[in-house]
Each structure stands twice: as structure tokens, then as C-alpha cells.
Scaffold this motif. Sequence first.
Motif, PDB file in Angstrom:
ATOM      1  N   SER A 128       5.863  -5.800  18.384  1.00 23.40           N
ATOM      2  CA  SER A 128       5.223  -5.263  17.182  1.00 23.40           C
ATOM      3  C   SER A 128       5.345  -6.239  16.022  1.00 23.40           C
ATOM      4  CB  SER A 128       5.886  -3.948  16.774  1.00 23.40           C
ATOM      5  OG  SER A 128       5.746  -2.968  17.766  1.00 23.40           O
ATOM      6  N   LEU A 129       4.368  -6.143  15.129  1.00 24.12           N
ATOM      7  CA  LEU A 129       4.398  -6.859  13.862  1.00 24.12           C
ATOM      8  C   LEU A 129       3.765  -5.965  12.805  1.00 24.12           C
ATOM      9  CD1 LEU A 129       3.190 -10.506  14.697  1.00 24.12           C
ATOM     10  CD2 LEU A 129       5.475  -9.843  13.956  1.00 24.12           C
ATOM     11  N   ARG A 130       4.173  -6.159  11.560  1.00 20.03           N
ATOM     12  CA  ARG A 130       3.507  -5.487  10.448  1.00 20.03           C
ATOM     13  C   ARG A 130       3.012  -6.538   9.466  1.00 20.03           C
ATOM     14  NH1 ARG A 130       5.242  -1.025   5.859  1.00 20.03           N
ATOM     15  NH2 ARG A 130       6.330  -2.811   4.929  1.00 20.03           N
ATOM     16  N   LEU A 131       1.713  -6.558   9.274  1.00 22.07           N
ATOM     17  CA  LEU A 131       1.098  -7.457   8.302  1.00 22.07           C
ATOM     18  C   LEU A 131       0.984  -6.740   6.963  1.00 22.07           C
ATOM     19  CD1 LEU A 131      -1.836  -8.971  10.414  1.00 22.07           C
ATOM     20  CD2 LEU A 131       0.574  -9.679  10.313  1.00 22.07           C
ATOM     21  N   SER A 132       1.128  -7.519   5.895  1.00 20.41           N
ATOM     22  CA  SER A 132       0.949  -7.011   4.537  1.00 20.41           C
ATOM     23  C   SER A 132      -0.055  -7.886   3.804  1.00 20.41           C
ATOM     24  CB  SER A 132       2.280  -7.021   3.771  1.00 20.41           C
ATOM     25  OG  SER A 132       3.245  -6.220   4.403  1.00 20.41           O
ATOM     26  N   CYS A 133      -0.775  -7.271   2.884  1.00 26.92           N
ATOM     27  CA  CYS A 133      -1.707  -8.014   2.042  1.00 26.92           C
ATOM     28  C   CYS A 133      -1.556  -7.483   0.623  1.00 26.92           C
ATOM     29  CB  CYS A 133      -3.127  -7.841   2.534  1.00 26.92           C
ATOM     30  SG  CYS A 133      -4.395  -8.502   1.427  1.00 26.92           S
ATOM     31  N   VAL A 134      -1.084  -8.344  -0.268  1.00 26.26           N
ATOM     32  CA  VAL A 134      -0.892  -7.963  -1.663  1.00 26.26           C
ATOM     33  C   VAL A 134      -2.074  -8.464  -2.474  1.00 26.26           C
ATOM     34  CG1 VAL A 134       0.590  -8.121  -3.668  1.00 26.26           C
ATOM     35  CG2 VAL A 134       1.606  -8.047  -1.386  1.00 26.26           C
ATOM     36  N   ALA A 135      -2.682  -7.556  -3.229  1.00 31.66           N
ATOM     37  CA  ALA A 135      -3.878  -7.875  -4.007  1.00 31.66           C
ATOM     38  C   ALA A 135      -3.566  -7.973  -5.492  1.00 31.66           C
ATOM     39  CB  ALA A 135      -4.939  -6.797  -3.780  1.00 31.66           C
ATOM     40  N   SER A 136      -4.316  -8.817  -6.170  1.00 28.28           N
ATOM     41  CA  SER A 136      -4.202  -8.921  -7.626  1.00 28.28           C
ATOM     42  C   SER A 136      -5.530  -9.406  -8.193  1.00 28.28           C
ATOM     43  CB  SER A 136      -3.063  -9.872  -8.027  1.00 28.28           C
ATOM     44  OG  SER A 136      -3.292 -11.163  -7.512  1.00 28.28           O
ATOM     45  N   GLY A 137      -5.739  -9.124  -9.479  1.00 26.04           N
ATOM     46  CA  GLY A 137      -6.937  -9.612 -10.148  1.00 26.04           C
ATOM     47  C   GLY A 137      -8.126  -8.665 -10.105  1.00 26.04           C
ATOM     48  N   PHE A 138      -7.962  -7.497  -9.504  1.00 22.91           N
ATOM     49  CA  PHE A 138      -9.027  -6.502  -9.484  1.00 22.91           C
ATOM     50  C   PHE A 138      -8.382  -5.123  -9.322  1.00 22.91           C
ATOM     51  CE2 PHE A 138      -9.088  -5.541  -4.904  1.00 22.91           C
ATOM     52  CZ  PHE A 138      -8.454  -6.646  -4.368  1.00 22.91           C
ATOM     53  N   ALA A 188      -0.155   2.081  -5.364  1.00 15.24           N
ATOM     54  CA  ALA A 188       0.825   1.788  -6.412  1.00 15.24           C
ATOM     55  C   ALA A 188       1.361   0.371  -6.300  1.00 15.24           C
ATOM     56  CB  ALA A 188       1.976   2.793  -6.344  1.00 15.24           C
ATOM     57  N   LYS A 189       1.332  -0.170  -5.084  1.00 17.73           N
ATOM     58  CA  LYS A 189       1.840  -1.526  -4.846  1.00 17.73           C
ATOM     59  C   LYS A 189       0.709  -2.534  -4.620  1.00 17.73           C
ATOM     60  CE  LYS A 189       6.255  -0.090  -2.847  1.00 17.73           C
ATOM     61  NZ  LYS A 189       7.158  -0.180  -1.661  1.00 17.73           N
ATOM     62  N   PHE A 197      -7.446  -2.494  -7.388  1.00 22.72           N
ATOM     63  CA  PHE A 197      -7.238  -2.323  -5.942  1.00 22.72           C
ATOM     64  C   PHE A 197      -7.699  -0.953  -5.443  1.00 22.72           C
ATOM     65  CE2 PHE A 197      -5.241  -3.217  -1.944  1.00 22.72           C
ATOM     66  CZ  PHE A 197      -4.647  -2.036  -1.519  1.00 22.72           C
ATOM     67  N   SER A 198      -7.381   0.094  -6.168  1.00 23.21           N
ATOM     68  CA  SER A 198      -7.650   1.452  -5.684  1.00 23.21           C
ATOM     69  C   SER A 198      -9.142   1.746  -5.566  1.00 23.21           C
ATOM     70  CB  SER A 198      -6.987   2.476  -6.597  1.00 23.21           C
ATOM     71  OG  SER A 198      -7.508   2.386  -7.912  1.00 23.21           O
ATOM     72  N   TYR A 199      -9.983   0.948  -6.199  1.00 22.32           N
ATOM     73  CA  TYR A 199     -11.430   1.166  -6.144  1.00 22.32           C
ATOM     74  C   TYR A 199     -12.067   0.547  -4.901  1.00 22.32           C
ATOM     75  CZ  TYR A 199     -11.465   2.503 -11.138  1.00 22.32           C
ATOM     76  OH  TYR A 199     -11.259   3.113 -12.353  1.00 22.32           O
ATOM     77  N   TYR A 200     -11.317  -0.303  -4.197  1.00 25.49           N
ATOM     78  CA  TYR A 200     -11.892  -1.109  -3.136  1.00 25.49           C
ATOM     79  C   TYR A 200     -11.511  -0.583  -1.756  1.00 25.49           C
ATOM     80  CZ  TYR A 200     -13.532  -4.788  -6.250  1.00 25.49           C
ATOM     81  OH  TYR A 200     -14.212  -5.498  -7.194  1.00 25.49           O
ATOM     82  N   ALA A 201     -12.497  -0.615  -0.852  1.00 26.24           N
ATOM     83  CA  ALA A 201     -12.183  -0.448   0.558  1.00 26.24           C
ATOM     84  C   ALA A 201     -11.483  -1.715   1.033  1.00 26.24           C
ATOM     85  CB  ALA A 201     -13.459  -0.227   1.364  1.00 26.24           C
ATOM     86  N   MET A 202     -10.501  -1.541   1.899  1.00 22.77           N
ATOM     87  CA  MET A 202      -9.722  -2.679   2.389  1.00 22.77           C
ATOM     88  C   MET A 202      -9.825  -2.770   3.903  1.00 22.77           C
ATOM     89  SD  MET A 202      -8.527  -3.977  -0.359  1.00 22.77           S
ATOM     90  CE  MET A 202      -7.488  -5.211   0.421  1.00 22.77           C
ATOM     91  N   SER A 203      -9.885  -3.991   4.386  1.00 26.61           N
ATOM     92  CA  SER A 203     -10.059  -4.210   5.820  1.00 26.61           C
ATOM     93  C   SER A 203      -9.159  -5.343   6.303  1.00 26.61           C
ATOM     94  CB  SER A 203     -11.507  -4.593   6.132  1.00 26.61           C
ATOM     95  OG  SER A 203     -12.422  -3.644   5.650  1.00 26.61           O
ATOM     96  N   TRP A 204      -8.911  -5.307   7.597  1.00 26.35           N
ATOM     97  CA  TRP A 204      -8.303  -6.435   8.304  1.00 26.35           C
ATOM     98  C   TRP A 204      -9.322  -6.945   9.314  1.00 26.35           C
ATOM     99  CZ3 TRP A 204      -3.875  -8.857   7.074  1.00 26.35           C
ATOM    100  CH2 TRP A 204      -2.945  -8.174   6.278  1.00 26.35           C
TER     101      TRP A 204
END
Length: 116
Positions: A17-27, A75-76, A29-36
Motif C-alpha cells: 500500500s501507498l498513500r499519495l497526497s497533493c497539497v494545493a495553493s493559489g486557488f 481544511a488542509k 481548493f473547495s470549489y474545484y473537483a480534484m483528480s488523480w
Amino acid sequence: QVQLVESGGGVVQPGGSLRLSCVASGFTFSYYAMSWYRQAPGKERELVADILSVGGITNYADSVKGRFTISRDNAKNTVYLQMNSLKPEDTAVYYCNARRMGRAYWGQGTQVTVSS
């Protein structure tokens, strides 16, 4: 400026197993759909999973259903991809994507290698 920074990739044995994280900034975040997405050598980039901005509705590629879970913490400003029961065919560079109303942002990618 807009940034999407992925982390959590690495080398893991089949079944691991692995857990990937993606931290966003500059927009907002809560308004955007997020994808991998992921891209294996010699192959096109493909959608792995996404999560809408409202309601937490998720969607998965058939190849990862039941093994991967996408989630977000507004929140993060972070989106996660929990990957279980990894297979060699999951080996790829994994990219984070944010989209809203025709606008899209990409991260730089993180390498996931599944090998014994």
C-alpha cells in the motif's frame, strides 16, 4: 501562484500500500473537483479517480475499483489517494489535477513503482 505538490510515491512490493497526497495553493481548493491521473512509460495519461467539489462524489477507473480510495480535506487543501493491493501494472507517474469551469491545473507528478 497556483501550485499542486504531490508526495507519497515510492517503491513497494506487489500487494503493498501507498498513500499519495497533493497539497494545493493559489486557488480556492473547495470549489474545484480534484483528480488523480497516472501515466506509465509508453502509455497515455489516464484518469485514476476523481472527487467532486460538492457532496464528495467519487469516480474510479475500473482497473482500480475496490483497491484505491480518493478523499479530500478542504481544511488542509489536500487530496489523497489511498492505494491498496498494488499490482505491477499500477507502476506509473501519478499526477494531481484540479478543474473547474474549463480551468485545469496539474502537479509535477510522483513516481509509484510496484516491483518485487
